[in-house]
Design an enzyme around this catalytic site. Structure first.
Site, mmCIF file in Angstrom:
data_model
loop_
_atom_site.group_PDB
_atom_site.id
_atom_site.type_symbol
_atom_site.label_atom_id
_atom_site.label_comp_id
_atom_site.label_asym_id
_atom_site.label_seq_id
_atom_site.Cartn_x
_atom_site.Cartn_y
_atom_site.Cartn_z
ATOM 1 N N TYR A 40 30.883 -58.527 -20.927
ATOM 2 C CA TYR A 40 31.082 -58.469 -19.479
ATOM 3 C C TYR A 40 31.703 -59.794 -19.027
ATOM 4 O O TYR A 40 31.166 -60.864 -19.307
ATOM 5 C CB TYR A 40 29.755 -58.247 -18.750
ATOM 6 C CG TYR A 40 29.884 -58.316 -17.245
ATOM 7 C CD1 TYR A 40 30.555 -57.321 -16.540
ATOM 8 C CD2 TYR A 40 29.366 -59.396 -16.543
ATOM 9 C CE1 TYR A 40 30.680 -57.394 -15.165
ATOM 10 C CE2 TYR A 40 29.492 -59.474 -15.165
ATOM 11 C CZ TYR A 40 30.150 -58.463 -14.479
ATOM 12 O OH TYR A 40 30.272 -58.541 -13.123
ATOM 13 N N ASP A 88 50.273 -52.356 -20.223
ATOM 14 C CA ASP A 88 49.995 -52.360 -18.775
ATOM 15 C C ASP A 88 49.702 -53.787 -18.307
ATOM 16 O O ASP A 88 48.730 -54.026 -17.584
ATOM 17 C CB ASP A 88 48.834 -51.428 -18.442
ATOM 18 C CG ASP A 88 48.802 -51.034 -16.959
ATOM 19 O OD1 ASP A 88 49.863 -51.143 -16.300
ATOM 20 O OD2 ASP A 88 47.740 -50.623 -16.473
ATOM 21 N N LYS A 90 49.886 -56.701 -15.960
ATOM 22 C CA LYS A 90 50.114 -56.889 -14.524
ATOM 23 C C LYS A 90 49.029 -57.833 -14.014
ATOM 24 O O LYS A 90 48.018 -58.059 -14.705
ATOM 25 C CB LYS A 90 50.065 -55.554 -13.782
ATOM 26 C CG LYS A 90 48.758 -54.792 -13.939
ATOM 27 C CD LYS A 90 48.844 -53.432 -13.250
ATOM 28 C CE LYS A 90 47.551 -52.642 -13.448
ATOM 29 N NZ LYS A 90 47.648 -51.290 -12.824
ATOM 30 N N PRO A 91 49.190 -58.409 -12.817
ATOM 31 C CA PRO A 91 48.194 -59.371 -12.328
ATOM 32 C C PRO A 91 46.776 -58.819 -12.275
ATOM 33 O O PRO A 91 45.818 -59.548 -12.541
ATOM 34 C CB PRO A 91 48.716 -59.735 -10.934
ATOM 35 C CG PRO A 91 50.193 -59.543 -11.025
ATOM 36 C CD PRO A 91 50.374 -58.345 -11.927
ATOM 37 N N ALA A 92 46.627 -57.539 -11.948
ATOM 38 C CA ALA A 92 45.286 -56.963 -11.821
ATOM 39 C C ALA A 92 44.567 -56.848 -13.159
ATOM 40 O O ALA A 92 43.343 -56.661 -13.188
ATOM 41 C CB ALA A 92 45.364 -55.591 -11.157
ATOM 42 N N ASN A 93 45.294 -56.938 -14.273
ATOM 43 C CA ASN A 93 44.688 -56.822 -15.592
ATOM 44 C C ASN A 93 44.515 -58.171 -16.284
ATOM 45 O O ASN A 93 44.304 -58.231 -17.500
ATOM 46 C CB ASN A 93 45.507 -55.882 -16.484
ATOM 47 C CG ASN A 93 45.266 -54.425 -16.131
ATOM 48 O OD1 ASN A 93 44.272 -54.095 -15.486
ATOM 49 N ND2 ASN A 93 46.181 -53.558 -16.529
ATOM 50 N N ASP A 106 41.615 -54.233 -19.694
ATOM 51 C CA ASP A 106 42.111 -52.871 -19.486
ATOM 52 C C ASP A 106 43.109 -52.472 -20.560
ATOM 53 O O ASP A 106 44.320 -52.446 -20.338
ATOM 54 C CB ASP A 106 42.721 -52.706 -18.095
ATOM 55 C CG ASP A 106 42.865 -51.225 -17.738
ATOM 56 O OD1 ASP A 106 42.608 -50.375 -18.612
ATOM 57 O OD2 ASP A 106 43.242 -50.918 -16.606
#
Length: 206
Positions: A40, A88, A90-93, A106
């Site tokens: 986590y 994939d 990208k900033p969110a990952n 992710d």
């Protein structure tokens, strides 16, 4: 869905040996329970971090985060017998934890290059994120350079504040191989060093 989950679990377990500092560890894979026990990571993704800082990050921070993602991609792309692609980026990952450590997360779209291609209409397997994903990936022909392009778009976003997803081409145009070039980075952020702009230009070269 179960087949996709099993594939992802096996891939993540394989990446765990010997492992990489920017890829969360897998503690257990329980196939009978369809369960993966992962590390986590409590942190903030770069999309949120950039938003908090007015839309873009200081160049030194963005480049350091990108360097650590590059290290993870070198590890993945160098796997034997086939390279493993994330597909994939990208900033969110990309997460940054309280110790300022970078984590690439992710891996639901990741796969070995030699994996059988699925139906083109199954975008959850073939696709990525509009604005960040190059056309060949939408056509099921991704390769290590596809991850590099996506990381280039990510770094462009973090350095300039330009969100490529907000002006994405339609998927049909991407499948035809049509790409709308991103605005030159120094036009959006004149303070960028020329060598950084050249790095982005090389990574984003269609």
């Amino acid at each position: 869905a179960l087949a996709s989950f099993r594939r992802e679990a096996r891939l993540l377990v394989a990446l765990n040996a010997p492992g990489h500092p920017a890829i969360p560890e897998i503690y257990a894979y329980l196939p009978d329970s369809h369960c993966v026990v992962m590390k986590y990571v409590e942190g903030v993704d770069l999309r949120v971090l950039a938003r908090r800082k007015g839309g873009r990050l200081p160049a030194a921070d963005a480049l350091r985060y990108a360097r650590d993602v590059c290290a993870a991609l070198v590890y993945m792309h160098g796997r034997a017998p086939e390279p493993v692609l994330h597909r994939d980026i990208k900033p969110a990952n990309i997460l940054v934890d309280s110790a300022d450590r970078v984590w690439l997360i992710d891996f639901g779209l990741a796969r070995a290059v030699a994996a059988p291609l699925l139906a083109l209409g199954d975008l959850s397997q073939h696709g990525g994120t509009l604005g960040y994903t190059p056309p060949e990936q939408w056509r099921g022909k991704s390769e290590p350079r596809s991850d590099i392009y996506a990381l280039g778009v990510t770094l462009h976003h973090l350095l300039t504040g330009h969100n490529p997803a907000s002006e994405s081409e339609e998927l049909a145009a991407l499948l035809r191989g049509e790409m709308r070039p991103l605005p030159p980075a120094r036009e959006l952020n004149p303070a960028l060093r020329p060598d950084v702009a050249a790095l982005l230009s090389r990574a984003l070269d269609p």
